[in-house]
Design a protein around this motif. Structure first.
Motif, mmCIF file in Angstrom:
data_model
loop_
_atom_site.group_PDB
_atom_site.id
_atom_site.type_symbol
_atom_site.label_atom_id
_atom_site.label_comp_id
_atom_site.label_asym_id
_atom_site.label_seq_id
_atom_site.Cartn_x
_atom_site.Cartn_y
_atom_site.Cartn_z
ATOM 1 N N ASN A 45 43.780 -26.654 -15.397
ATOM 2 C CA ASN A 45 43.395 -25.241 -15.399
ATOM 3 C C ASN A 45 44.397 -24.325 -16.084
ATOM 4 O O ASN A 45 44.153 -23.131 -16.245
ATOM 5 C CB ASN A 45 43.092 -24.742 -13.985
ATOM 6 C CG ASN A 45 44.267 -24.945 -13.044
ATOM 7 O OD1 ASN A 45 45.379 -25.275 -13.472
ATOM 8 N ND2 ASN A 45 44.030 -24.777 -11.755
ATOM 9 N N GLU A 46 45.535 -24.883 -16.486
ATOM 10 C CA GLU A 46 46.511 -24.130 -17.273
ATOM 11 C C GLU A 46 46.361 -24.403 -18.758
ATOM 12 O O GLU A 46 47.091 -23.845 -19.583
ATOM 13 C CB GLU A 46 47.937 -24.499 -16.835
ATOM 14 C CG GLU A 46 48.243 -24.216 -15.374
ATOM 15 C CD GLU A 46 48.263 -22.717 -15.091
ATOM 16 O OE1 GLU A 46 48.616 -21.939 -16.008
ATOM 17 O OE2 GLU A 46 47.897 -22.329 -13.960
ATOM 18 N N GLY A 47 45.425 -25.268 -19.105
ATOM 19 C CA GLY A 47 45.213 -25.621 -20.496
ATOM 20 C C GLY A 47 46.110 -26.739 -20.981
ATOM 21 O O GLY A 47 46.128 -27.053 -22.184
ATOM 22 N N ALA A 48 46.874 -27.364 -20.084
ATOM 23 C CA ALA A 48 47.759 -28.464 -20.470
ATOM 24 C C ALA A 48 46.965 -29.753 -20.623
ATOM 25 O O ALA A 48 46.017 -30.014 -19.875
ATOM 26 C CB ALA A 48 48.851 -28.645 -19.423
ATOM 27 N N LEU A 49 47.367 -30.571 -21.591
ATOM 28 C CA LEU A 49 46.676 -31.832 -21.869
ATOM 29 C C LEU A 49 46.915 -32.840 -20.751
ATOM 30 O O LEU A 49 48.057 -33.101 -20.366
ATOM 31 C CB LEU A 49 47.166 -32.402 -23.202
ATOM 32 C CG LEU A 49 46.525 -33.727 -23.639
ATOM 33 C CD1 LEU A 49 45.032 -33.538 -23.913
ATOM 34 C CD2 LEU A 49 47.246 -34.261 -24.879
ATOM 35 N N VAL A 50 45.857 -33.401 -20.224
ATOM 36 C CA VAL A 50 45.931 -34.440 -19.199
ATOM 37 C C VAL A 50 45.668 -35.808 -19.824
ATOM 38 O O VAL A 50 46.355 -36.778 -19.534
ATOM 39 C CB VAL A 50 44.909 -34.167 -18.066
ATOM 40 C CG1 VAL A 50 44.894 -35.317 -17.071
ATOM 41 C CG2 VAL A 50 45.227 -32.855 -17.374
ATOM 42 N N SER A 51 44.667 -35.883 -20.724
ATOM 43 C CA SER A 51 44.337 -37.150 -21.367
ATOM 44 C C SER A 51 43.491 -36.892 -22.603
ATOM 45 O O SER A 51 42.725 -35.929 -22.650
ATOM 46 C CB SER A 51 43.579 -38.066 -20.399
ATOM 47 O OG SER A 51 43.161 -39.250 -21.055
ATOM 48 N N SER A 52 43.639 -37.741 -23.597
ATOM 49 C CA SER A 52 42.769 -37.692 -24.773
ATOM 50 C C SER A 52 42.222 -39.087 -25.070
ATOM 51 O O SER A 52 41.741 -39.334 -26.172
ATOM 52 C CB SER A 52 43.528 -37.144 -25.986
ATOM 53 O OG SER A 52 44.668 -37.940 -26.250
ATOM 54 N N GLY A 53 42.323 -39.957 -24.105
ATOM 55 C CA GLY A 53 41.838 -41.320 -24.260
ATOM 56 C C GLY A 53 41.067 -41.750 -23.035
ATOM 57 O O GLY A 53 40.487 -40.906 -22.327
ATOM 58 N N PRO A 54 41.043 -43.029 -22.742
ATOM 59 C CA PRO A 54 40.349 -43.521 -21.546
ATOM 60 C C PRO A 54 40.867 -42.826 -20.295
ATOM 61 O O PRO A 54 42.062 -42.528 -20.178
ATOM 62 C CB PRO A 54 40.679 -45.016 -21.539
ATOM 63 C CG PRO A 54 40.961 -45.343 -22.979
ATOM 64 C CD PRO A 54 41.637 -44.126 -23.536
ATOM 65 N N VAL A 55 39.986 -42.560 -19.351
ATOM 66 C CA VAL A 55 40.365 -41.831 -18.142
ATOM 67 C C VAL A 55 40.247 -42.747 -16.930
ATOM 68 O O VAL A 55 39.419 -43.663 -16.891
ATOM 69 C CB VAL A 55 39.493 -40.586 -17.939
ATOM 70 C CG1 VAL A 55 39.663 -39.613 -19.108
ATOM 71 C CG2 VAL A 55 38.026 -40.938 -17.770
ATOM 72 N N SER A 56 41.072 -42.456 -15.971
ATOM 73 C CA SER A 56 41.051 -43.230 -14.724
ATOM 74 C C SER A 56 39.906 -42.743 -13.843
ATOM 75 O O SER A 56 39.298 -41.695 -14.088
ATOM 76 C CB SER A 56 42.371 -43.039 -13.987
ATOM 77 O OG SER A 56 42.522 -41.668 -13.603
ATOM 78 N N ALA A 57 39.637 -43.480 -12.787
ATOM 79 C CA ALA A 57 38.602 -43.080 -11.826
ATOM 80 C C ALA A 57 38.963 -41.750 -11.179
ATOM 81 O O ALA A 57 38.090 -40.926 -10.886
ATOM 82 C CB ALA A 57 38.426 -44.167 -10.765
#
Length: 530
Positions: free
Chosen positions: A375-387
């Motif tokens: 919600n701050e606009g920070a990148l969490v992932s740009s590839g496969p995601v976990s459950a």
């Protein structure tokens, strides 16, 4: 110049009393309470003289205005609203030989004509059932702010009352073309016998025999799709008749294959009275549009799936799906363009559609160029995601954004126009939607067929934005926002009929079922305060 007809003190008192009551019993629709203050000012400012009577007889201007009111059907309105059934009797009662009209009869005639003309002016300018979506103020000119103001300044003193009254119309050439089509289809609807074409079990193809050919020929000749000299007495469906059907199909948004299938039969069997209704409703909706613009507007017609902008050729557009994602009708100003925009995925699309796709294909995000953000606009992932990340996406605690580029859902140009619906124009990497006749495929925003051409038109007054620079911005590496030197009006409208510049009349399916509800309101005869 003839002197205005003055009332006696008793006549003046009677006129003021009728105005104050907001009701005139001799009118088709007696109530006029919403406008009694303006009506009182209209007569007060003229010293309570009569506007339409001289020497106890209707003036030439009065007769000219009555003629226009009686022909209001030709403007896509209803002449009965303006007392069409009553004017002949009123005029005869004022011209009885040897019996001068009484002052009460004269003032009631004058009031009736003033009120009916005021209603006519309002309906022709703002619309009969204006829902106040666009504009609801009487703004013909800077010094004219009410219908009775217009009546006093522009009509009563006019040399040509027809020309004066026409100035209240929407100032769009497309509107005038529709007026002519209303007059034509009004005549056609009165002449056509309404005979339906015979049904069939399998489509009729060129070269087939069909018992409906005589009726089909008559219909297409009357509509102008088939030249009269090309008519044939046989039941063979072939030759120029097939060409005429293709023309008809193009005019009605169908694939011009020349075959008589269920969709074509439905359009051919649509009563011409219904076509007249479509034309009248489309005229009505044009009256709702703001009448003045500082710059030529961009106009999108939703059921026509077309965008119009100045001298640009009409563009195909994709609009919102009829089920749940309808594109709204509104007016706005285009303020800026974004080249190579990112797509911030709406939460409804994220939760209802993309989370499901990601769950099925863990590589979906990477392949489609999506980033997961907090919600701050920070990148969490740009590839496969976990459950865990997938669950947070499902609950709306993380967000999806698609990176700019040729595969971005918004294409390479986004056109921003502030509105409460979060709707904008944009390009698209998918060309499939532009290849089919019915194009309600989006979630509400409007995809344009040629965003590069539209961008060039929008930026035409900013000479630094050449065609080469626009192309370079689309092909570049960075997102670039360009503010317009002057905003461009945008009108998103809904009309199931239109007339091209060459006079060809087009009809479109009522994809959002608006004609039914608005048509019933438009045709309702009863008036209350008005």
């Amino acid at each position: 110049m003839e002197e205005p007809q003055r009332l006696s003190p008793e006549g003046e008192s009677e006129l003021r009393a009728v105005v104050a009551s907001g009701r005139l019993e001799t009118l088709q629709w007696p109530q006029f309470g919403d406008y009694k203050t303006e009506l009182g000012e209209f007569y007060r400012s003229a010293g309570y003289t009569l506007a339409w009577v001289r020497d106890s007889r209707p003036t030439a201007k009065a007769l000219a205005v009555i003629e226009l009111l009686q022909a209001a059907d030709n403007e896509g309105l209803f002449a009965k609203d303006y007392d069409k059934p009553l004017w002949e009797e009123r005029l005869e009662s004022l011209a009885l030989p040897g019996r001068p009209a009484s002052e009460p009869a004269l003032l009631r005639f004058d009031l009736a004509l003033t009120i009916c003309t005021m209603r006519y002016i309002l309906d022709r300018h703002l619309g009969r059932i204006n829902p106040r979506l666009f504009h609801s103020t009487f703004d013909v000119d800077a010094d004219i702010r009410s219908p009775l103001d217009f009546l006093r300044v522009r009509v009563v003193s006019a040399a040509d009352v027809a020309a004066a009254l026409s100035s209240v119309e929407p100032p769009f050439p497309a509107y005038r073309r529709l007026v002519k089509a209303v007059q034509r289809y009004k005549e056609l609807a009165g002449q056509d016998d309404g005979e339906p074409l015979p049904a069939f079990t399998i489509p009729i193809k060129p070269g087939d025999h069909y018992s409906g050919v005589p009726r089909l020929t008559r219909l297409l000749v009357s509509l102008g799709d088939l030249p009269p000299q090309a008519a044939s007495d046989t039941d063979l469906y072939a030759g120029t008749l097939v060409k005429a059907v293709k023309r008809f199909q193009r005019r009605h948004g169908l694939a011009p294959d020349g075959a008589l299938g269920p969709k074509t039969l439905r359009q051919l069997n649509t009563p011409l009275g219904q076509r007249l209704r479509q034309l009248r409703l489309t005229l009505e909706r044009w009256r709702w549009l703001p009448p003045r613009h500082s710059r030529p507007p961009i106009i999108v017609n939703i059921p026509g799936f077309r965008l119009y902008a100045g001298d640009l050729p009409p563009q195909k557009v994709v609009v919102g799906k009829a089920f749940k994602h309808q594109t709204p009708v509104f007016a706005s100003l285009l303020t800026e363009l974004v080249f190579r925009p990112p797509w911030n995925v709406p939460m409804s699309i994220q939760r209802r559609e993309l989370v499901r796709l990601i769950g099925k294909d863990p590589s979906y995000l990477e392949e489609q160029g999506f980033d997961v953000l907090d919600n701050e606009g920070a990148l969490v992932s740009s590839g496969p995601v976990s459950a865990e990340i997938l669950e947070r996406l499902r609950k709306g605690r993380l967000f999806l954004r698609q990176r700019p580029g040729p595969g971005n859902a918004l294409g390479l140009v986004k056109f921003l126009m502030p509105n409460t619906h979060s709707i904008y124009l944009h390009g698209t990497p998918s060309r499939r939607g532009f290849k089919i006749p019915r194009r309600d495929l989006s979630h509400g925003c409007i995809r344009v067929d040629d965003p590069e051409a539209l961008a060039a038109w929008v930026l035409r007054d900013q000479p630094e934005w050449t065609a080469e620079r626009i192309r370079a911005a689309m092909d570049g590496e960075k997102t670039l926002t360009v503010k317009l030197a002057e905003p461009t009006p945008v009108l998103i409208q809904y009309g199931t009929a239109m007339v091209q510049e060459n006079g060809v009349v087009l009809f479109f399916d009522d994809i959002y079922d608006r004609d039914a509800a608005e048509g019933a309101a438009f045709e309702q005869l009863a008036r209350t305060a008005r």
